[in-house]
Write a protein that holds these residues in place. Structure first.
Motif, PDB file in Angstrom:
ATOM      1  N   MET A  50       0.809  -1.224   0.000  1.00 16.97           N
ATOM      2  CA  MET A  50       0.000   0.000   0.000  1.00 16.97           C
ATOM      3  C   MET A  50       0.845   1.278   0.000  1.00 16.97           C
ATOM      4  O   MET A  50       0.358   2.345   0.384  1.00 16.97           O
ATOM      5  N   ALA A  51       2.112   1.171  -0.440  1.00 18.04           N
ATOM      6  CA  ALA A  51       2.935   2.391  -0.458  1.00 18.04           C
ATOM      7  C   ALA A  51       2.714   3.208  -1.729  1.00 18.04           C
ATOM      8  O   ALA A  51       2.669   4.431  -1.694  1.00 18.04           O
ATOM      9  N   HIS A  52       2.590   2.525  -2.883  1.00 15.92           N
ATOM     10  CA  HIS A  52       2.499   3.259  -4.152  1.00 15.92           C
ATOM     11  C   HIS A  52       1.043   3.461  -4.572  1.00 15.92           C
ATOM     12  O   HIS A  52       0.191   2.624  -4.320  1.00 15.92           O
ATOM     13  N   TYR A  53       0.813   4.588  -5.234  1.00 18.48           N
ATOM     14  CA  TYR A  53      -0.515   4.963  -5.741  1.00 18.48           C
ATOM     15  C   TYR A  53      -1.594   4.929  -4.658  1.00 18.48           C
ATOM     16  O   TYR A  53      -2.741   4.589  -4.917  1.00 18.48           O
ATOM     17  N   THR A  54      -1.219   5.244  -3.423  1.00 16.06           N
ATOM     18  CA  THR A  54      -2.210   5.324  -2.352  1.00 16.06           C
ATOM     19  C   THR A  54      -2.185   6.726  -1.752  1.00 16.06           C
ATOM     20  O   THR A  54      -3.095   7.517  -2.004  1.00 16.06           O
ATOM     21  N   MET A  55      -1.123   7.058  -1.004  1.00 23.59           N
ATOM     22  CA  MET A  55      -1.122   8.402  -0.393  1.00 23.59           C
ATOM     23  C   MET A  55      -1.112   9.514  -1.436  1.00 23.59           C
ATOM     24  O   MET A  55      -1.589  10.618  -1.157  1.00 23.59           O
ATOM     25  N   VAL A  56      -0.617   9.235  -2.648  1.00 18.65           N
ATOM     26  CA  VAL A  56      -0.652  10.254  -3.704  1.00 18.65           C
ATOM     27  C   VAL A  56      -2.046  10.413  -4.312  1.00 18.65           C
ATOM     28  O   VAL A  56      -2.313  11.394  -5.013  1.00 18.65           O
ATOM     29  N   LYS A  57      -2.929   9.465  -4.083  1.00 21.04           N
ATOM     30  CA  LYS A  57      -4.250   9.504  -4.717  1.00 21.04           C
ATOM     31  C   LYS A  57      -5.389   9.637  -3.718  1.00 21.04           C
ATOM     32  O   LYS A  57      -6.539   9.697  -4.117  1.00 21.04           O
ATOM     33  N   ASN A  58      -5.099   9.629  -2.437  1.00 27.02           N
ATOM     34  CA  ASN A  58      -6.213   9.567  -1.482  1.00 27.02           C
ATOM     35  C   ASN A  58      -6.989  10.875  -1.417  1.00 27.02           C
ATOM     36  O   ASN A  58      -6.589  11.894  -1.968  1.00 27.02           O
ATOM     37  N   ASN A  59      -8.112  10.859  -0.757  1.00 22.40           N
ATOM     38  CA  ASN A  59      -9.004  12.016  -0.722  1.00 22.40           C
ATOM     39  C   ASN A  59      -9.859  11.952   0.538  1.00 22.40           C
ATOM     40  O   ASN A  59      -9.824  10.957   1.265  1.00 22.40           O
ATOM     41  N   THR A  60     -10.593  13.025   0.792  1.00 16.50           N
ATOM     42  CA  THR A  60     -11.378  13.097   2.035  1.00 16.50           C
ATOM     43  C   THR A  60     -12.881  13.014   1.773  1.00 16.50           C
ATOM     44  O   THR A  60     -13.675  13.590   2.515  1.00 16.50           O
ATOM     45  N   PHE A  61     -13.254  12.309   0.711  1.00 16.47           N
ATOM     46  CA  PHE A  61     -14.667  12.048   0.409  1.00 16.47           C
ATOM     47  C   PHE A  61     -15.409  11.604   1.673  1.00 16.47           C
ATOM     48  O   PHE A  61     -14.882  10.801   2.449  1.00 16.47           O
ATOM     49  N   ASN A  62     -16.608  12.127   1.866  1.00 21.69           N
ATOM     50  CA  ASN A  62     -17.424  11.812   3.052  1.00 21.69           C
ATOM     51  C   ASN A  62     -16.839  12.409   4.339  1.00 21.69           C
ATOM     52  O   ASN A  62     -17.280  12.076   5.432  1.00 21.69           O
ATOM     53  N   ILE A  65     -14.088  11.569   5.490  1.00 17.14           N
ATOM     54  CA  ILE A  65     -13.285  10.501   6.124  1.00 17.14           C
ATOM     55  C   ILE A  65     -11.860  11.017   6.292  1.00 17.14           C
ATOM     56  O   ILE A  65     -11.290  11.583   5.361  1.00 17.14           O
ATOM     57  N   ASN A  66     -11.303  10.847   7.456  1.00 17.93           N
ATOM     58  CA  ASN A  66      -9.960  11.371   7.710  1.00 17.93           C
ATOM     59  C   ASN A  66      -8.912  10.620   6.888  1.00 17.93           C
ATOM     60  O   ASN A  66      -9.078   9.442   6.566  1.00 17.93           O
ATOM     61  N   LEU A  67      -7.854  11.321   6.530  1.00 20.82           N
ATOM     62  CA  LEU A  67      -6.752  10.680   5.803  1.00 20.82           C
ATOM     63  C   LEU A  67      -5.944   9.815   6.752  1.00 20.82           C
ATOM     64  O   LEU A  67      -5.772  10.153   7.928  1.00 20.82           O
ATOM     65  N   PRO A  68      -5.416   8.688   6.266  1.00 24.52           N
ATOM     66  CA  PRO A  68      -4.561   7.859   7.119  1.00 24.52           C
ATOM     67  C   PRO A  68      -3.288   8.604   7.512  1.00 24.52           C
ATOM     68  O   PRO A  68      -2.744   9.380   6.711  1.00 24.52           O
ATOM     69  N   SER A  69      -2.816   8.372   8.718  1.00 21.83           N
ATOM     70  CA  SER A  69      -1.502   8.892   9.110  1.00 21.83           C
ATOM     71  C   SER A  69      -0.440   8.250   8.242  1.00 21.83           C
ATOM     72  O   SER A  69      -0.653   7.193   7.648  1.00 21.83           O
ATOM     73  N   ILE A 108       5.889   8.447  13.407  1.00 26.01           N
ATOM     74  CA  ILE A 108       4.730   9.078  12.753  1.00 26.01           C
ATOM     75  C   ILE A 108       5.210  10.331  12.031  1.00 26.01           C
ATOM     76  O   ILE A 108       5.705  11.277  12.648  1.00 26.01           O
ATOM     77  N   ILE A 109       5.094  10.300  10.707  1.00 22.03           N
ATOM     78  CA  ILE A 109       5.576  11.418   9.894  1.00 22.03           C
ATOM     79  C   ILE A 109       4.495  12.486   9.812  1.00 22.03           C
ATOM     80  O   ILE A 109       4.777  13.677   9.868  1.00 22.03           O
ATOM     81  N   LYS A 110       3.259  12.049   9.639  1.00 21.20           N
ATOM     82  CA  LYS A 110       2.155  13.002   9.488  1.00 21.20           C
ATOM     83  C   LYS A 110       0.892  12.404  10.076  1.00 21.20           C
ATOM     84  O   LYS A 110       0.643  11.209   9.900  1.00 21.20           O
ATOM     85  N   SER A 111       0.091  13.246  10.714  1.00 26.24           N
ATOM     86  CA  SER A 111      -1.284  12.818  10.981  1.00 26.24           C
ATOM     87  C   SER A 111      -2.195  13.952  10.529  1.00 26.24           C
ATOM     88  O   SER A 111      -1.765  15.098  10.416  1.00 26.24           O
ATOM     89  N   PHE A 112      -3.425  13.618  10.253  1.00 20.65           N
ATOM     90  CA  PHE A 112      -4.327  14.565   9.602  1.00 20.65           C
ATOM     91  C   PHE A 112      -5.570  14.788  10.442  1.00 20.65           C
ATOM     92  O   PHE A 112      -5.885  13.982  11.325  1.00 20.65           O
ATOM     93  N   GLY A 113      -6.268  15.882  10.161  1.00 18.94           N
ATOM     94  CA  GLY A 113      -7.471  16.182  10.932  1.00 18.94           C
ATOM     95  C   GLY A 113      -8.434  17.046  10.139  1.00 18.94           C
ATOM     96  O   GLY A 113      -8.352  17.134   8.912  1.00 18.94           O
TER      97      GLY A 113
END
Ligand SMILES: *Cc1c(COP(=O)(O)O)cnc(C)c1O
Length: 377
Positions: free
Chosen positions: A334-346, A348-352, A364-369
């Motif tokens: 799940m490293a490639h074409y995941t964090m570059v393509k994700n979105n906050t539809f609904n 829903i929080n982004l994965p850390s 932990i490099i990043k967490s989102f809110g």
């Protein structure tokens, strides 16, 4: 699997630096043995925390936009290449600032910008993307060489044009493929464009080379590169994205709820639509550690997300024990074409984003809110 996934917040992407290094070593070996240059296609993997590490192995990045080019320039600091089907006039000065190779998709784009490049006050090597009109990609949305494609110049539109100032040719015709496919594409490229290659300084074989996959034929790749280098006396570039990050990361999720409607269903705190869109787009079935196909193990569940999209279903999986609230499920690759393509539809929080390294363990490099959701709207 030696990682203790109960130690991270969910949902989160975990990249295992040790696995990334394993891939980078293979790519470095190709660079050295074939005498070519390999670039990271940041479109596939842009977790820039790892760029200083990647810089120790690869020659730089290739980008698809001004923002990717800037990220590669600022965070990797090596060669920065760019290709886009068309450039925006108001961005072009900045693109020239960040890039040392610019690939144009048409003669009209090249003619539009060539005076700017000449006046840039720095050396920028310009190339054209060609379309060999040959590919072996069965998934149509991933085939840049399909009839009527907007990607690259076919021979019909290439012949007779003025190549003054053009130093390289670029093609991209592959997707998750082995070097036998490359060999067949190169044969077509040579037949159609070989005469022009003699006047070039470089050729770029694009991405889609699954170089770090276990059954990949490295010897054939090296042979292909050497053949082109020697026949035309040119530099060869490769720009894989997926192969750099292949099998180096996970998406860790938690079961929120289980229910029953004819079959057993589990609701997760991750979403195919938001966090792994290729599962729906490609589509494909990601592996989950410790799971089997539906019916293979004792307890089968349909795994869905908490979003309102009915089709936001990851698939049917079986497990040795019933799933219950709080269980962790770990999706592989799940490293490639995941964090570059994700979105906050609904909403829903982004994965850390978490990096695991031998020295520091989980970091932990990043967490989102909420702000990450709100700031885009
Ligand atoms: C997508 C793309 C790449 C990277 O492709 P992978 O399949 O991730 O290796 C490289 N070059 C171009 C032009 C691309 O469009």
């Amino acid at each position: 699997m030696d990682l203790d996934f109960t130690k991270v917040p969910t949902p989160c992407y975990v990249v295992d630096e040790r696995l990334l290094i394993k891939n980078l070593e293979i790519l470095k070996k190709v660079e050295e043995e074939a005498g070519c240059r390999i670039l990271l296609a940041t479109k596939a993997f842009s977790m820039y925390e790892t760029f200083p590490l990647i810089a120790q192995y690869l020659s730089g990045v290739t980008s698809s936009s001004l923002h990717e080019a800037r990220l590669g320039y600022e965070e990797m600091g090596k060669e920065v290449h760019i290709y886009a089907a068309a450039y925006k006039e108001e961005e072009f000065d900045k693109i020239m600032h960040y890039c040392n190779h610019i690939v144009f998709n048409s003669f009209s784009q090249w003619n539009k910008y060539k005076e700017k490049v000449k006046a840039a006050g720095k050396t920028i090597s310009c190339g054209l993307r060609i379309n060999p009109e040959y590919a072996e990609v069965e998934t149509e949305i991933y085939n840049p060489c399909a009839p009527k494609s907007r990607m690259g110049i076919t021979l019909e539109y290439f012949e007779g044009e003025d190549l003054e100032g053009i130093e390289g040719l670029h093609f991209h015709a592959m997707c998750e493929q082995n070097s036998d496919t490359l060999e067949r594409i190169l044969k077509v490229v040579e037949e159609k464009f070989g005469a022009y290659l003699h006047q070039m300084k470089w050729i770029n074989f694009g991405g889609g080379h699954h170089i770090t996959r276990a059954d990949y034929d490295l010897e054939k790749l090296i042979k292909c590169i050497k053949h082109i280098k020697e026949t035309y006396d040119i530099e060869v570039y490769l720009e894989p994205g997926e192969a750099v990050a292949l099998n180096t990361g996970y998406l860790v999720s938690t079961v929120l709820e289980t229910l029953h409607n004819d079959i057993d269903i589990a609701i997760l705190d991750t979403s195919a639509a938001c966090h792994m869109p290729d599962v729906l787009e490609m589509p494909y079935r990601p592996q989950i550690i410790g799971s089997g196909l539906a019916g293979e193990k004792a307890y089968t569940y349909r795994l869905g997300s908490a979003t309102c999209l009915a089709g936001d279903v990851i698939g049917d999986y079986s497990f040795d024990a019933p799933l219950k609230e709080g269980d962790r499920l770990v999706f592989c690759d799940m490293a490639h074409y995941t964090m570059v393509k994700n979105n906050t539809f609904n909403g829903i929080n982004l994965p850390s984003i978490v990096l695991y390294s031998e020295k520091e363990g989980f970091k932990i490099i990043k967490s989102f809110g909420y702000e990450d959701f709100k700031s885009r709207l």
